[in-house]
Design a protein around this motif. Sequence first.
Motif, PDB file in Angstrom:
ATOM      1  N   LEU A 104       5.360  22.918 -13.070  1.00 38.22           N
ATOM      2  CA  LEU A 104       5.403  22.528 -11.653  1.00 38.22           C
ATOM      3  C   LEU A 104       4.584  23.483 -10.786  1.00 38.22           C
ATOM      4  O   LEU A 104       4.044  23.079  -9.749  1.00 38.22           O
ATOM      5  CB  LEU A 104       6.851  22.475 -11.162  1.00 38.22           C
ATOM      6  N   LEU A 105       4.488  24.752 -11.200  1.00 36.53           N
ATOM      7  CA  LEU A 105       3.693  25.712 -10.437  1.00 36.53           C
ATOM      8  C   LEU A 105       2.231  25.272 -10.355  1.00 36.53           C
ATOM      9  O   LEU A 105       1.547  25.523  -9.366  1.00 36.53           O
ATOM     10  CB  LEU A 105       3.772  27.109 -11.072  1.00 36.53           C
ATOM     11  N   GLY A 106       1.758  24.610 -11.413  1.00 38.71           N
ATOM     12  CA  GLY A 106       0.380  24.114 -11.396  1.00 38.71           C
ATOM     13  C   GLY A 106       0.159  23.043 -10.340  1.00 38.71           C
ATOM     14  O   GLY A 106      -0.942  22.900  -9.805  1.00 38.71           O
ATOM     15  N   LEU A 107       1.232  22.278 -10.036  1.00 43.65           N
ATOM     16  CA  LEU A 107       1.124  21.207  -9.038  1.00 43.65           C
ATOM     17  C   LEU A 107       1.287  21.729  -7.613  1.00 43.65           C
ATOM     18  O   LEU A 107       0.984  21.023  -6.655  1.00 43.65           O
ATOM     19  CB  LEU A 107       2.188  20.144  -9.314  1.00 43.65           C
ATOM     20  N   VAL A 108       1.767  22.968  -7.503  1.00 47.85           N
ATOM     21  CA  VAL A 108       2.083  23.531  -6.180  1.00 47.85           C
ATOM     22  C   VAL A 108       0.826  23.947  -5.426  1.00 47.85           C
ATOM     23  O   VAL A 108       0.780  23.880  -4.202  1.00 47.85           O
ATOM     24  CB  VAL A 108       3.046  24.741  -6.360  1.00 47.85           C
ATOM     25  N   ALA A 109      -0.219  24.369  -6.175  1.00 47.68           N
ATOM     26  CA  ALA A 109      -1.375  24.986  -5.520  1.00 47.68           C
ATOM     27  C   ALA A 109      -2.563  24.040  -5.353  1.00 47.68           C
ATOM     28  O   ALA A 109      -3.684  24.484  -5.140  1.00 47.68           O
ATOM     29  CB  ALA A 109      -1.808  26.215  -6.331  1.00 47.68           C
ATOM     30  N   GLY A 110      -2.333  22.722  -5.443  1.00 47.80           N
ATOM     31  CA  GLY A 110      -3.447  21.779  -5.369  1.00 47.80           C
ATOM     32  C   GLY A 110      -4.084  21.667  -3.997  1.00 47.80           C
ATOM     33  O   GLY A 110      -5.307  21.608  -3.867  1.00 47.80           O
ATOM     34  N   VAL A 111      -3.256  21.615  -2.957  1.00 45.69           N
ATOM     35  CA  VAL A 111      -3.752  21.473  -1.583  1.00 45.69           C
ATOM     36  C   VAL A 111      -3.448  22.767  -0.826  1.00 45.69           C
ATOM     37  O   VAL A 111      -2.291  23.177  -0.736  1.00 45.69           O
ATOM     38  CB  VAL A 111      -3.097  20.271  -0.868  1.00 45.69           C
ATOM     39  N   VAL A 112      -4.491  23.406  -0.317  1.00 48.61           N
ATOM     40  CA  VAL A 112      -4.344  24.681   0.388  1.00 48.61           C
ATOM     41  C   VAL A 112      -4.897  24.521   1.799  1.00 48.61           C
ATOM     42  O   VAL A 112      -6.083  24.232   1.981  1.00 48.61           O
ATOM     43  CB  VAL A 112      -5.094  25.818  -0.352  1.00 48.61           C
ATOM     44  N   GLY A 143      -4.610  22.148   3.871  1.00 49.35           N
ATOM     45  CA  GLY A 143      -5.189  20.827   4.069  1.00 49.35           C
ATOM     46  C   GLY A 143      -6.450  20.568   3.272  1.00 49.35           C
ATOM     47  O   GLY A 143      -7.063  19.508   3.376  1.00 49.35           O
ATOM     48  N   ASN A 144      -6.871  21.546   2.464  1.00 52.21           N
ATOM     49  CA  ASN A 144      -8.082  21.449   1.658  1.00 52.21           C
ATOM     50  C   ASN A 144      -7.747  21.117   0.218  1.00 52.21           C
ATOM     51  O   ASN A 144      -6.799  21.688  -0.339  1.00 52.21           O
ATOM     52  CB  ASN A 144      -8.800  22.801   1.665  1.00 52.21           C
ATOM     53  N   THR A 145      -8.512  20.243  -0.415  1.00 50.28           N
ATOM     54  CA  THR A 145      -8.210  19.856  -1.803  1.00 50.28           C
ATOM     55  C   THR A 145      -9.188  20.489  -2.801  1.00 50.28           C
ATOM     56  O   THR A 145      -9.300  20.029  -3.935  1.00 50.28           O
ATOM     57  CB  THR A 145      -8.269  18.328  -1.952  1.00 50.28           C
ATOM     58  N   TYR A 146      -9.884  21.555  -2.389  1.00 51.69           N
ATOM     59  CA  TYR A 146     -10.880  22.157  -3.292  1.00 51.69           C
ATOM     60  C   TYR A 146     -10.241  22.712  -4.568  1.00 51.69           C
ATOM     61  O   TYR A 146     -10.872  22.797  -5.619  1.00 51.69           O
ATOM     62  CB  TYR A 146     -11.667  23.270  -2.571  1.00 51.69           C
ATOM     63  N   ASN A 147      -8.959  23.110  -4.496  1.00 53.86           N
ATOM     64  CA  ASN A 147      -8.290  23.706  -5.661  1.00 53.86           C
ATOM     65  C   ASN A 147      -7.552  22.666  -6.504  1.00 53.86           C
ATOM     66  O   ASN A 147      -7.017  22.995  -7.565  1.00 53.86           O
ATOM     67  CB  ASN A 147      -7.295  24.782  -5.186  1.00 53.86           C
ATOM     68  N   ALA A 148      -7.532  21.398  -6.032  1.00 51.27           N
ATOM     69  CA  ALA A 148      -6.717  20.370  -6.694  1.00 51.27           C
ATOM     70  C   ALA A 148      -7.154  20.129  -8.141  1.00 51.27           C
ATOM     71  O   ALA A 148      -6.321  20.023  -9.047  1.00 51.27           O
ATOM     72  CB  ALA A 148      -6.791  19.064  -5.905  1.00 51.27           C
ATOM     73  N   GLN A 149      -8.460  20.058  -8.366  1.00 51.24           N
ATOM     74  CA  GLN A 149      -8.965  19.781  -9.713  1.00 51.24           C
ATOM     75  C   GLN A 149      -8.451  20.822 -10.714  1.00 51.24           C
ATOM     76  O   GLN A 149      -7.984  20.476 -11.812  1.00 51.24           O
ATOM     77  CB  GLN A 149     -10.495  19.786  -9.680  1.00 51.24           C
ATOM     78  N   PHE A 150      -8.530  22.109 -10.329  1.00 49.09           N
ATOM     79  CA  PHE A 150      -8.123  23.182 -11.251  1.00 49.09           C
ATOM     80  C   PHE A 150      -6.612  23.212 -11.434  1.00 49.09           C
ATOM     81  O   PHE A 150      -6.109  23.396 -12.541  1.00 49.09           O
ATOM     82  CB  PHE A 150      -8.626  24.527 -10.718  1.00 49.09           C
ATOM     83  N   ALA A 151      -5.873  23.020 -10.339  1.00 46.24           N
ATOM     84  CA  ALA A 151      -4.415  23.109 -10.398  1.00 46.24           C
ATOM     85  C   ALA A 151      -3.817  21.976 -11.233  1.00 46.24           C
ATOM     86  O   ALA A 151      -2.992  22.217 -12.130  1.00 46.24           O
ATOM     87  CB  ALA A 151      -3.832  23.094  -8.982  1.00 46.24           C
ATOM     88  N   TYR A 152      -4.246  20.740 -10.957  1.00 42.15           N
ATOM     89  CA  TYR A 152      -3.647  19.593 -11.654  1.00 42.15           C
ATOM     90  C   TYR A 152      -4.090  19.518 -13.117  1.00 42.15           C
ATOM     91  O   TYR A 152      -3.316  19.109 -13.984  1.00 42.15           O
ATOM     92  CB  TYR A 152      -3.987  18.286 -10.927  1.00 42.15           C
ATOM     93  N   SER A 153      -5.350  19.928 -13.395  1.00 40.77           N
ATOM     94  CA  SER A 153      -5.797  19.933 -14.799  1.00 40.77           C
ATOM     95  C   SER A 153      -5.073  21.020 -15.583  1.00 40.77           C
ATOM     96  O   SER A 153      -4.774  20.832 -16.768  1.00 40.77           O
ATOM     97  CB  SER A 153      -7.321  20.108 -14.887  1.00 40.77           C
ATOM     98  N   ALA A 154      -4.769  22.158 -14.931  1.00 43.21           N
ATOM     99  CA  ALA A 154      -3.993  23.213 -15.598  1.00 43.21           C
ATOM    100  C   ALA A 154      -2.597  22.707 -15.938  1.00 43.21           C
ATOM    101  O   ALA A 154      -2.071  22.970 -17.029  1.00 43.21           O
ATOM    102  CB  ALA A 154      -3.909  24.450 -14.704  1.00 43.21           C
ATOM    103  N   ALA A 155      -1.984  21.952 -15.004  1.00 42.49           N
ATOM    104  CA  ALA A 155      -0.648  21.394 -15.253  1.00 42.49           C
ATOM    105  C   ALA A 155      -0.692  20.364 -16.382  1.00 42.49           C
ATOM    106  O   ALA A 155       0.215  20.318 -17.229  1.00 42.49           O
ATOM    107  CB  ALA A 155      -0.098  20.756 -13.976  1.00 42.49           C
TER     108      ALA A 155
END
Length: 495
Positions: free
Chosen positions: A314-322, A324-336
């Motif tokens: 679940l921690l991987g899903l927590v950091a997707g949107v920072v 209001g920005n989704t630049y980290n979403a690809q890395f966070a959700y793929s890690a999860a």
Amino acid sequence: MIDKLSWMTIYPEVVLLIMTCVIALLDLASTSPRRTGTYILTLLTLAIVAVLTGFNASLGKTIYGFGGMVVSDPMGNWLKCFATLALMVTLVYGRPYAGDRGMLQGGELFTMSLLALLGMFVMMSGSNFLLIYLGLELLTLSSYALVALRRDNAVASEAAMKYFVLGAMASGFLLYGLSMMYGATGSLDINEVFKAIASRQVNHQVLVFGLVFIVAGLAFKVGAAPFHMWVPDVYQGAPTAITLMIGAAPELAAFAIIIRLLVEGLLPLAIDWQQMLALLAIASLLVGNLAAIAQTNLKRMLAYSTIAQMGFMLLGLVAGVVNGNTYNAQFAYSAAMFYIITYVLTTLASFGIILLLAREGFESEEITDLAGLNQRSPLYAGVMAIAMFSLAGIPPLVGFYAKLAVLQALIASGQGIYIGLAVFAVVMSLIGAFYYIRVVKVMYFDAPVTASTVSAPRDVRTVLTVNGALILILGILPGGLMTLCANAIVATLAT
């Protein structure tokens, strides 16, 4: 008239459904006490379905069918492929165990497991609230029946009742939350819900109220604290083969509907659901790791371990949107996604050893039952040690890389609170390492309770060896699977 494109989105499900019906009918004429014909036909069906879904995933295309209710995309197809392979391995490991305990007198084990897989497929393909819920119910109803398959066993019947009552409550939570979303947005279609929320024309308080119930329902399905009450009792009480069946492949389906509902449908509310998931992750890591230390029953210890592992995912899903920005979403959700796939692979190996050591009239469920396993069978002790070290996150095994990927996603967000979560997760992993290493200590340094060697059918021995080798190989060479997860998530986010 349903167009050809719509049928293309669901043909693996159609094949699976037809073959499930064929297997159920052919099994009526089977006289084999071990259901050999049914077993072989089931594995052939699963192999064909795995090839179909893997081929669809490799094409990299996203297709919508049936008026947008069904989606065939790389993420869903890869998860279907891995879930199918996980069920194949589960049946290979579980058949000797089930045969010794009279669970193969009918073909229910095979037909119900195929129906559960069909439910997972519907969940993974759903782009509509109702379709996702129907898939979820097909999976859970099949799971209740499987847990109660040993009708003469009071412990299994009790576990099935607990699972049924708590599962019904969780389904109610999820359905109520989805109905609130429908009431607020006027649509059951995930893409339409996304557009309605993004337009900011919808009452935010109603959305958050519905979101709370949706997150609660999803937390129950993955076994996250404080919605984890069913996990230890069901893991311990269910026949071990069924424990593996509900603890492996369904986790992939649960991850899929989290992505479908929260990311594809409710991404504009990410600031709200990320906070909820962060609290669930913290509670799961605390409850799972601290409770597991006190356990002497191996299945119950692995149940609490699952709660902790889901917290980490679940921690991987927590950091997707920072901000209001989704630049980290690809890395966070793929890690999860990488984390949940490798967790399932490791779970298969650990429960495979428990099933292997169980004999007729004896359940190898206590940690002390593994005493001196290295002297009796170095190969199986080695596979179990690899699984335990991987769950603990020790390099060079795949569990280490999975944890590292999630921590990197948290740190890449650049937010102090997420970096703090990463530090907390590392501390909890250090605590968790104790109970995993305790199992290894018992296998290698305690005196064996019996001098008998461990024997296994050739198919079980082969699959277990490959299973253990994959945990090591994917830890040393994780790039291929990580790229696969990243590409699948990018394709999903693009739509």
